[in-house]
Motif scaffolding. Structure first.
Motif, PDB file in Angstrom:
ATOM      1  N   GLU A 528       0.800  -1.219   0.096  1.00  0.00           N
ATOM      2  CA  GLU A 528      -0.107  -0.043   0.065  1.00  0.00           C
ATOM      3  C   GLU A 528       0.768   1.226  -0.126  1.00  0.00           C
ATOM      4  OE1 GLU A 528      -2.688  -0.198   3.232  1.00  0.00           O
ATOM      5  OE2 GLU A 528      -3.695  -1.807   2.568  1.00  0.00           O
ATOM      6  N   ARG A 529       2.118   1.051   0.571  1.00  0.00           N
ATOM      7  CA  ARG A 529       2.851   2.423   0.623  1.00  0.00           C
ATOM      8  C   ARG A 529       4.316   1.913   0.330  1.00  0.00           C
ATOM      9  NH1 ARG A 529       2.680   5.089   6.281  1.00  0.00           N
ATOM     10  NH2 ARG A 529       3.515   6.776   5.163  1.00  0.00           N
ATOM     11  N   VAL A 530       4.830   2.944  -0.413  1.00  0.00           N
ATOM     12  CA  VAL A 530       6.287   2.723  -0.970  1.00  0.00           C
ATOM     13  C   VAL A 530       6.977   4.045  -0.570  1.00  0.00           C
ATOM     14  CG1 VAL A 530       7.862   2.638  -3.061  1.00  0.00           C
ATOM     15  CG2 VAL A 530       5.501   1.269  -2.839  1.00  0.00           C
ATOM     16  N   TRP A 531       8.487   3.788  -0.046  1.00  0.00           N
ATOM     17  CA  TRP A 531       9.322   4.891   0.211  1.00  0.00           C
ATOM     18  C   TRP A 531      10.399   4.982  -0.757  1.00  0.00           C
ATOM     19  CZ3 TRP A 531       6.904   1.575   3.458  1.00  0.00           C
ATOM     20  CH2 TRP A 531       5.959   2.392   4.437  1.00  0.00           C
ATOM     21  N   ILE A 532      10.901   5.829  -1.255  1.00  0.00           N
ATOM     22  CA  ILE A 532      11.973   5.891  -2.163  1.00  0.00           C
ATOM     23  C   ILE A 532      12.921   6.763  -1.705  1.00  0.00           C
ATOM     24  CG2 ILE A 532      12.750   6.351  -4.461  1.00  0.00           C
ATOM     25  CD1 ILE A 532      10.086   5.816  -5.499  1.00  0.00           C
ATOM     26  N   ASP A 533      14.236   6.515  -1.611  1.00  0.00           N
ATOM     27  CA  ASP A 533      15.381   7.438  -1.091  1.00  0.00           C
ATOM     28  C   ASP A 533      16.510   7.640  -2.136  1.00  0.00           C
ATOM     29  OD1 ASP A 533      16.503   8.778   1.660  1.00  0.00           O
ATOM     30  OD2 ASP A 533      18.049   7.607   0.688  1.00  0.00           O
ATOM     31  N   LEU A 534      16.933   8.716  -2.502  1.00  0.00           N
ATOM     32  CA  LEU A 534      17.883   8.889  -3.602  1.00  0.00           C
ATOM     33  C   LEU A 534      19.106   9.758  -2.747  1.00  0.00           C
ATOM     34  CD1 LEU A 534      15.010   9.279  -5.174  1.00  0.00           C
ATOM     35  CD2 LEU A 534      16.543   9.531  -6.895  1.00  0.00           C
ATOM     36  N   ARG A 535      20.044   9.302  -2.921  1.00  0.00           N
ATOM     37  CA  ARG A 535      21.467   9.680  -2.288  1.00  0.00           C
ATOM     38  C   ARG A 535      22.667   9.641  -3.046  1.00  0.00           C
ATOM     39  NH1 ARG A 535      20.127  11.774   2.913  1.00  0.00           N
ATOM     40  NH2 ARG A 535      18.396  10.722   3.968  1.00  0.00           N
ATOM     41  N   HIS A 536      23.570  10.677  -2.880  1.00  0.00           N
ATOM     42  CA  HIS A 536      24.720  10.445  -3.428  1.00  0.00           C
ATOM     43  C   HIS A 536      25.968  10.442  -2.525  1.00  0.00           C
ATOM     44  CE1 HIS A 536      28.342  11.324  -5.989  1.00  0.00           C
ATOM     45  NE2 HIS A 536      27.827  10.802  -6.780  1.00  0.00           N
ATOM     46  N   LEU A 537      26.307   9.085  -2.337  1.00  0.00           N
ATOM     47  CA  LEU A 537      27.322   8.887  -1.032  1.00  0.00           C
ATOM     48  C   LEU A 537      28.600   8.189  -1.745  1.00  0.00           C
ATOM     49  CD1 LEU A 537      24.767   7.611   1.812  1.00  0.00           C
ATOM     50  CD2 LEU A 537      26.121   9.988   1.443  1.00  0.00           C
TER      51      LEU A 537
END
Length: 607
Positions: A528-537
């Motif tokens: 039902e829910r989705v979490w998207i995390d974008l980072r440059h490390l």
């Protein structure tokens, strides 16, 4: 009356002295293993502060740091550690970490422990001195046949100094139980770092010593496996887990370069595997390490913890708390006070010895467990060969993918927009023939041609978006992913921290990978829910996609995840899937890349 009351109050303060060693043991246990016991003696210190203010006229403020709030889950429903690197499903793990950091970093914890250890001797002597002088003055002439005048003087002195001794006891209590100064905090932090470093190293020595015991039964198994030839090769390979464990200790604890030196597997038959094992120099270096490790790793590494426990339990403990102890426990050369001093010195010595001992053991292990120059050349050659094969495979996959994409575009153009444009041309020809004879029919065909042109334009736009979405070129990766998140039937939250622009091929690969994952989540996961995390490390784009679905995703059973792996493999990207049965599913993608043209980090969510 004030003098008599001071005498009785001093006796009361002395009477609670036997409780302090019990609370000191609780604090020591808390510092060693059970942090919750550190708060156990604090009510006693609270009573001491209150009595110091009421009886001695020395108010003492409470010095403790406020207790940390309970951990709260993030937007994904998971709990995070203090450094944010570890995820927990429940609050127990981060709550323990916060509590332990709180009690161990509070200087009042260590000042309380010092007061519990020293006050029965120093504070107790100060508090009981007036009563002791009075008791001597009363009983001396009767029992010791001292001069009556001396007894009267002793009683008078005891009564007169009682308020002053009570005041001195309050000042002594305030010296340890009040909030520390800035300089004391600096010194305490340095001591705390030294103590924690020594205690951690002490535990590491103990772990090395205990795990070195496993070498004793492993040596004959290893030798027998070498003698068995092809049948023993799998046992030799299995036995490498213990040397690899100590290589990991050397890397993590002593920051030594201890890579795994084993040659890659060559051949598939039993004889090939035997030759591979026997010609590997690391096989024989592991054998030498296994033979000498029981001598180097058991007694020397178990010594610090054994001496530490003996000093704490055999010298310091009974020397303070067991007045009827035996002749060999709690005594040193017949003296309990010498045992106390010797135990403290032994504890300090073991805490100071443990860090260099761990370092010395790591250096010893590196003598045999570090690969030789020849072995490193062989390993590097094998790795280079494997790398060439991987690049060849990814290049072939990229070529096949590109060819398939070109064929898809040709098919879509031929079956879609091209067919509609041909139909439009035929319709325009019919309009030309009918415009003079039947204007009404020609007008209807014009409307049909207009609809066909709109459909052809929509198909061309869809085709262009499938090649490279315009929003990706205009707004960047973060906003492009927000756009597909808004179109998703799921509740999608997007958090982006990209301080620059990515290369267009990398953005395209990441965009279509995220789109594929959102499609899979909507179709197959029941999320039902989705979490998207974008980072440059660390010079790499890191994308995490987490959903609350039923889990069970497996790249080996689905073409979607395998397609993402092939797409990202062209850029040396990696895909990690964590999807236990029952969920949640987390897919982490890493793409080596650089950033340019700084942009602002943003956060958005779909409702």
């Amino acid at each position: 009356m004030r003098y008599v009351r001071a005498v009785w109050r001093g006796l009361a303060l002395f009477a609670i002295g036997p409780l302090k060693p019990v609370f000191a043991v609780g604090s020591l246990l808390g510092i060693a293993a059970l942090p919750w016991l550190i708060e156990f003696p604090r009510p006693l210190m609270g009573l001491a502060r209150r009595l110091a203010g009421e009886w001695s006229g020395v108010p003492i403020p409470v010095p403790y740091q406020p207790k940390p709030p309970p951990p709260t889950p993030g937007p994904d429903g998971l709990y995070r550690s203090a450094d944010g690197r570890t995820l927990y499903k429940t609050a127990a793990g981060p709550a323990f970490g916060r509590y332990y950091t709180w009690v161990m970093s509070d200087l009042a914890t260590w000042r309380d422990l010092g007061w519990l250890v020293l006050d029965p001797v120093i504070g107790g002597a100060i508090a009981v001195l007036p009563a002791a002088l009075i008791a001597f003055g009363v009983t001396g002439p009767l029992l010791l046949r001292t001069n009556v005048f001396i007894g009267l003087v002793s009683i008078a002195v005891g009564v007169l100094i009682a308020p002053w001794m009570l005041r001195l006891h309050g000042l002594w209590t305030r010296a340890l139980l009040s909030p520390a100064s800035a300089a004391a905090i600096v010194r305490a932090r340095a001591f705390g770092w030294w103590f924690a470093n020594g205690q951690i190293a002490n535990s590491r020595c103990f772990a090395i010593g205990v795990q070195s015991l496993l070498v004793i039964p492993l040596v004959p198994v290893y030798l027998l496996a070498l003698l068995l030839g092809p049948l023993g090769a799998p046992v030799v390979v299995w036995s490498r887990w213990l040397p690899n464990l100590f290589r990991m200790y050397g890397r993590r604890w002593s920051e030594l370069d201890l890579p795994r030196p084993y040659l890659p597997v060559s051949g598939s038959s039993w004889m090939d595997r035997e030759r591979w094992v026997l010609r590997d120099p690391a096989t024989w270096r592991d054998l030498g390490w296994l033979i000498f490790q029981p001598v180097i790793g058991i007694v020397p590494m178990l010594l610090p913890m054994t001496a530490f426990c003996y000093a704490m339990g055999g010298l310091i403990g009974p020397g303070l708390f067991d007045p009827n102890g035996s002749q060999w426990v709690g005594q040193l050369y017949g003296s309990r006070w010498l045992a106390l001093v010797g135990g403290v010195l032994l504890v300090v010595a073991m805490l100071a010895l443990s860090p260099p001992l761990v370092r010395a053991h790591s250096l010893w292990s590196s003598l045999l467990l570090r690969p030789t120059a020849k072995a490193m050349m062989l390993v590097e050659r094998e790795e280079l060969t494997a790398r060439v094969e991987q690049l060849t495979e990814t290049r072939t996959a990229a070529t096949d993918t590109q060819a398939a994409e070109v064929r898809r575009i040709e098919r879509d153009l031929h079956d879609g927009a091209q067919a509609r444009l041909v139909a439009m041309g035929m319709t325009l020809g019919a309009i030309e023939a009918l415009i003079d004879q039947d204007p009404a029919a020609a007008k209807a065909l014009v409307s049909k041609a207009r609809d066909s042109s709109a459909s052809a334009l929509a198909e061309l736009r869809t085709l262009v978006r499938g090649i490279h979405p315009p929003i990706l070129a205009e707004r960047g990766l973060a906003d492009a992913i927000r756009a597909i998140a808004l179109d998703s039937p799921l509740d999608v939250q997007v958090k982006a921290a990209l301080d620059g622009q990515l290369a267009a091929p990398v953005e395209s690969a990441a965009y279509f990978a995220v789109a594929e994952l959102l499609t899979n989540a909507a179709r197959h996961s029941g999320a039902e829910r989705v979490w998207i995390d974008l980072r440059h490390l660390d010079s790499a784009l890191r994308i995490s996609v987490l959903d609350d679905g039923t889990g069970g995703a497996d790249p080996s059973r689905g073409s979607g995840l395998r397609g993402i792996e092939r797409r990202l493999g062209t850029f040396d990207g990696r895909v990690t899937v964590s999807s236990p049965s029952g969920g949640p599913t987390m897919v982490t993608m890493e793409l080596p890349c650089a950033l340019s043209s700084p942009k602002t980090s943003t956060f958005s969510a779909t409702d």
